[in-house]
Design a protein around this motif. Sequence first.
Motif, mmCIF file in Angstrom:
data_model
loop_
_atom_site.group_PDB
_atom_site.id
_atom_site.type_symbol
_atom_site.label_atom_id
_atom_site.label_comp_id
_atom_site.label_asym_id
_atom_site.label_seq_id
_atom_site.Cartn_x
_atom_site.Cartn_y
_atom_site.Cartn_z
ATOM 1 N N ALA A 1 0.858 -1.119 -0.270
ATOM 2 C CA ALA A 1 0.189 0.242 0.078
ATOM 3 C C ALA A 1 0.775 1.164 -0.118
ATOM 4 O O ALA A 1 0.554 2.248 -0.478
ATOM 5 N N LEU A 2 1.661 0.966 0.896
ATOM 6 C CA LEU A 2 3.055 2.359 0.821
ATOM 7 C C LEU A 2 3.427 2.686 -0.659
ATOM 8 O O LEU A 2 3.469 4.044 -1.192
ATOM 9 N N LEU A 3 3.708 1.362 -1.430
ATOM 10 C CA LEU A 3 4.236 1.769 -2.552
ATOM 11 C C LEU A 3 3.270 2.048 -3.154
ATOM 12 O O LEU A 3 3.883 3.390 -4.904
ATOM 13 N N TYR A 4 1.484 1.663 -3.638
ATOM 14 C CA TYR A 4 1.278 2.574 -4.394
ATOM 15 C C TYR A 4 0.829 4.501 -3.602
ATOM 16 O O TYR A 4 0.040 4.640 -4.347
ATOM 17 N N PRO B 1 2.865 6.879 -3.891
ATOM 18 C CA PRO B 1 2.965 8.195 -4.697
ATOM 19 C C PRO B 1 2.296 7.988 -6.593
ATOM 20 O O PRO B 1 1.191 9.038 -7.105
ATOM 21 N N VAL B 2 1.269 6.163 -7.142
ATOM 22 C CA VAL B 2 1.161 6.254 -7.823
ATOM 23 C C VAL B 2 -0.618 7.033 -7.659
ATOM 24 O O VAL B 2 -0.640 7.705 -8.546
ATOM 25 N N GLY B 3 -1.300 5.932 -6.911
ATOM 26 C CA GLY B 3 -1.935 6.674 -6.340
ATOM 27 C C GLY B 3 -2.209 8.523 -6.104
ATOM 28 O O GLY B 3 -3.796 8.978 -6.641
ATOM 29 N N ALA B 4 -1.804 9.039 -5.394
ATOM 30 C CA ALA B 4 -1.368 10.389 -4.667
ATOM 31 C C ALA B 4 -1.287 11.237 -6.396
ATOM 32 O O ALA B 4 -2.292 12.631 -6.649
ATOM 33 N N VAL B 5 -0.796 10.374 -7.096
ATOM 34 C CA VAL B 5 -0.894 11.307 -8.819
ATOM 35 C C VAL B 5 -1.803 11.148 -9.714
ATOM 36 O O VAL B 5 -2.140 11.814 -10.001
ATOM 37 N N VAL B 6 -2.433 9.516 -9.850
ATOM 38 C CA VAL B 6 -3.725 9.674 -10.302
ATOM 39 C C VAL B 6 -4.773 10.187 -9.634
ATOM 40 O O VAL B 6 -5.371 10.888 -10.024
ATOM 41 N N LEU B 7 -4.553 10.967 -8.470
ATOM 42 C CA LEU B 7 -5.916 11.111 -7.644
ATOM 43 C C LEU B 7 -5.918 12.469 -8.307
ATOM 44 O O LEU B 7 -6.763 13.563 -8.287
ATOM 45 N N TRP B 8 -4.637 12.973 -8.394
ATOM 46 C CA TRP B 8 -4.482 14.922 -8.009
ATOM 47 C C TRP B 8 -4.774 15.319 -9.488
ATOM 48 O O TRP B 8 -5.538 15.721 -9.779
ATOM 49 N N LEU B 9 -4.432 14.130 -11.004
ATOM 50 C CA LEU B 9 -4.544 14.190 -11.565
ATOM 51 C C LEU B 9 -6.205 14.701 -12.798
ATOM 52 O O LEU B 9 -6.360 14.831 -13.555
#
Length: 301
Positions: free
Chosen positions: A196-199, A201-209
Amino acid sequence: MTTQAHAKPPAATGPGEAASRRSGVALMLGSGLSNQVGASVAALAFPALGPAGVVAVRQWVAAVVLVAAGRPRPRSFTAAQWRPVLGLAAVFAAMNLTLYTAIDRIGLGLAVTLEFLGPLTVALAGSRRRVDLVCALAAAGAVVVLTRPRPSTDYVGIGLALLAAVCWGCYILLNRTVGQRLPGLQGSATAAAVSALLYVPVGAVVLWLHRPTAPVLLCAVAAGVLSSAVPFLADLLALRRVPARFFGVFMSVNPVYASLVGMVVLGQRLDPASWAAVAVVVAANAVAVGTAGGGDGKGRG
């Protein structure tokens, strides 16, 4: 995410044992259905978040569920315990991403059926029984039918589904090691948390964009609950009621569930030859696991 539990079924108690087995079967069937409905709900969020965004949310939900259930104490882990845990975390991270991306490209039924080759391969590996050789040949023939060249064939999607199968096989082997080196669910819970921690940054970028709407975010969260929390709890309860070998046999229904749910929820239809191939893969796994001397409670993240 379903997990490999280590519970043992209760001793035989006559009618009570029969009732316990029936409830265990019901839990296993419900677990499989929940898992595939969760995957179909996840697919509804793909256009807005993409597979990576949905997987990120799912991994976060899975981590919350497993950490709450396992109550791990990672500070007490030794290096020998951390190694398989970190390997399991990497498998968690890759398995769902490759599967969900495959679902987005080739459909739920085909992706899950190909992914199911992972546990089937683990079940057949090293066996010298004739029945297992027949199962392996039958499954190989079914894969040829499922992946036969057509104008619309998506070879990247097929490759991703097969990579998910490799991840599932690795998950089973790593989970055995984690279960041997750490008590209870501490290893699986820690691996889920690291994944979950690995995801993040990925999730933050996707949700922000993409700034998802409430319905889209609800679909992603529901996918995590239906494909992680519900199967985890159902499988844990089922393994207290039925032998692990039965658990492996009844997991074989997942490709059928996936094909049916994909048809009903997502409008994805398989041709008759593909349905026959799905049936062969299911039968091969059921025979291989059901006729073995023992079995693992195989699960997936």
